[in-house]
Design a protein around this motif. Structure first.
Motif, PDB file in Angstrom:
ATOM      1  N   LYS A 294      42.108  40.881  44.137  1.00 36.17           N
ATOM      2  CA  LYS A 294      42.005  39.582  44.824  1.00 36.17           C
ATOM      3  C   LYS A 294      40.572  39.320  45.269  1.00 36.17           C
ATOM      4  O   LYS A 294      40.071  38.195  45.172  1.00 36.17           O
TER       5      LYS A 294
ATOM      6  N   GLU B 165      38.547  38.369  42.225  1.00 36.84           N
ATOM      7  CA  GLU B 165      38.818  36.990  41.799  1.00 36.84           C
ATOM      8  C   GLU B 165      37.985  36.004  42.618  1.00 36.84           C
ATOM      9  O   GLU B 165      37.469  35.016  42.077  1.00 36.84           O
TER      10      GLU B 165
ATOM     11  N   GLU C 119      43.343  45.416  48.246  1.00 38.60           N
ATOM     12  CA  GLU C 119      43.444  44.182  47.463  1.00 38.60           C
ATOM     13  C   GLU C 119      42.142  43.903  46.696  1.00 38.60           C
ATOM     14  O   GLU C 119      41.550  42.827  46.781  1.00 38.60           O
TER      15      GLU C 119
ATOM     16  N   LEU D 267      40.690  40.344  53.406  1.00 38.13           N
ATOM     17  CA  LEU D 267      41.725  40.976  52.586  1.00 38.13           C
ATOM     18  C   LEU D 267      41.855  42.447  52.953  1.00 38.13           C
ATOM     19  O   LEU D 267      40.905  43.074  53.446  1.00 38.13           O
TER      20      LEU D 267
END
Length: 199
Positions: free
Chosen positions: A44, A47, A41, A37
Motif C-alpha cells: 500500500k 502504491e 502494509e 499505514l
C-alpha cells in the motif's frame, strides 16, 4: 507564465498561489496516508509512492516518515532505499539513480530564497534541480542544497552539507562537503576501516 511554470524553469516564483498550494496539499494528503499505514502494509505504501512520484524502479523501500512538497518532480531508480525521516523539497526535478541508499534524516532541498530580506519578504522563492548518480550512499543527517549533481559510486559522510557538485568514485564529507579521497579497488576488501570482508 504561471507560478508553477516559473518554478519549473528556475525563475523567481510565489509558492502560495492557488495552483501550487493545492498541489502541495494534495501531496500532503497522500503522504499523511503513507506515514500512517501499519508497518506490514508495504505494498500500500509503494502504491502511494508510485502515484506520487514521476518515476520509480520496480524495487524500492522508503521508511516512513517521509516528506516531500509535490512528489511529481521526484524520480528514483532501481533498488532505492531511504531510511527514516527523509525530506525532499522537490520544487525542481530530483533525479536519483539505481542502487542509492539514504541513511536517516537525509534532506534534499531544491528550493531557496533570495539573500536580501526585501525580495524574500515579498514571498519569492527559486528552485534548481538535484541529481544523484548510481551506487551512491548518502550518510545520516546529510543536507543536499539546490543545483547539485552527485556522480556515480559516491559516499557522502554523515552530517555533510553539500553545496557544490561531487564527482564520481569518491568519498566526500564535511560542512561544506569536500572530496577527501577517491574510492579504489582496495576498498572492495573492507567493510569498516580495516575489517575485511571474509565472505
Amino acid at each position: 507564465m504561471t507560478e508553477k511554470e516559473k518554478m519549473i524553469n528556475g525563475e523567481l516564483y510565489e509558492a502560495f498561489g492557488e495552483e501550487l498550494l493545492g498541489e502541495r496539499q494534495y501531496a500532503k494528503e497522500l503522504i499523511f496516508d503513507y506515514n500512517n499505514l501499519r508497518p506490514r502494509e508495504v505494498e500500500k505504501r509503494n502504491e502511494i509512492i508510485r502515484k506520487l512520484f514521476s518515476n520509480t524502479g520496480n524495487e524500492f523501500f522508503i521508511e516512513p516518515p517521509f516528506r516531500c512538497d509535490y512528489g511529481y518532480n521526484i524520480s528514483i531508480g532501481e533498488n532505492f532505499y531511504s531510511n527514516y525521516n527523509c525530506t525532499i523539497l522537490d520544487c525542481a526535478k530530483v533525479t536519483i539513480g539505481d542502487n542509492v541508499l539514504f541513511a536517516p534524516n537525509v534532506s534534499l532541498f531544491t528550493a531557496g530564497h533570495p539573500i536580501h530580506f526585501e525580495p524574500r519578504n515579498r514571498g519569492f522563492e527559486y528552485a534548481f534541480p538535484i541529481t544523484i548518480g548510481n551506487n551512491v550512499w548518502v550518510g545520516g543527517g546529510v543536507i543536499i542544497n539546490p543545483d547539485i549533481t552527485i556522480g556515480d559510486n559516491v559516499v557522502i559522510g554523515s552530517g555533510s552539507v553539500v553545496t557544490k557538485d561531487i564527482p564520481s568514485d569518491c568519498i566526500a564529507v564535511g560542512n561544506p562537503c569536500k572530496v577527501i579521497r577517491q574510492i579504489t579497488e582496495e576498498d572492495k576488501q573492507y567493510y569498516f576501516k580495516k575489517l575485511k570482508i571474509e565472505r
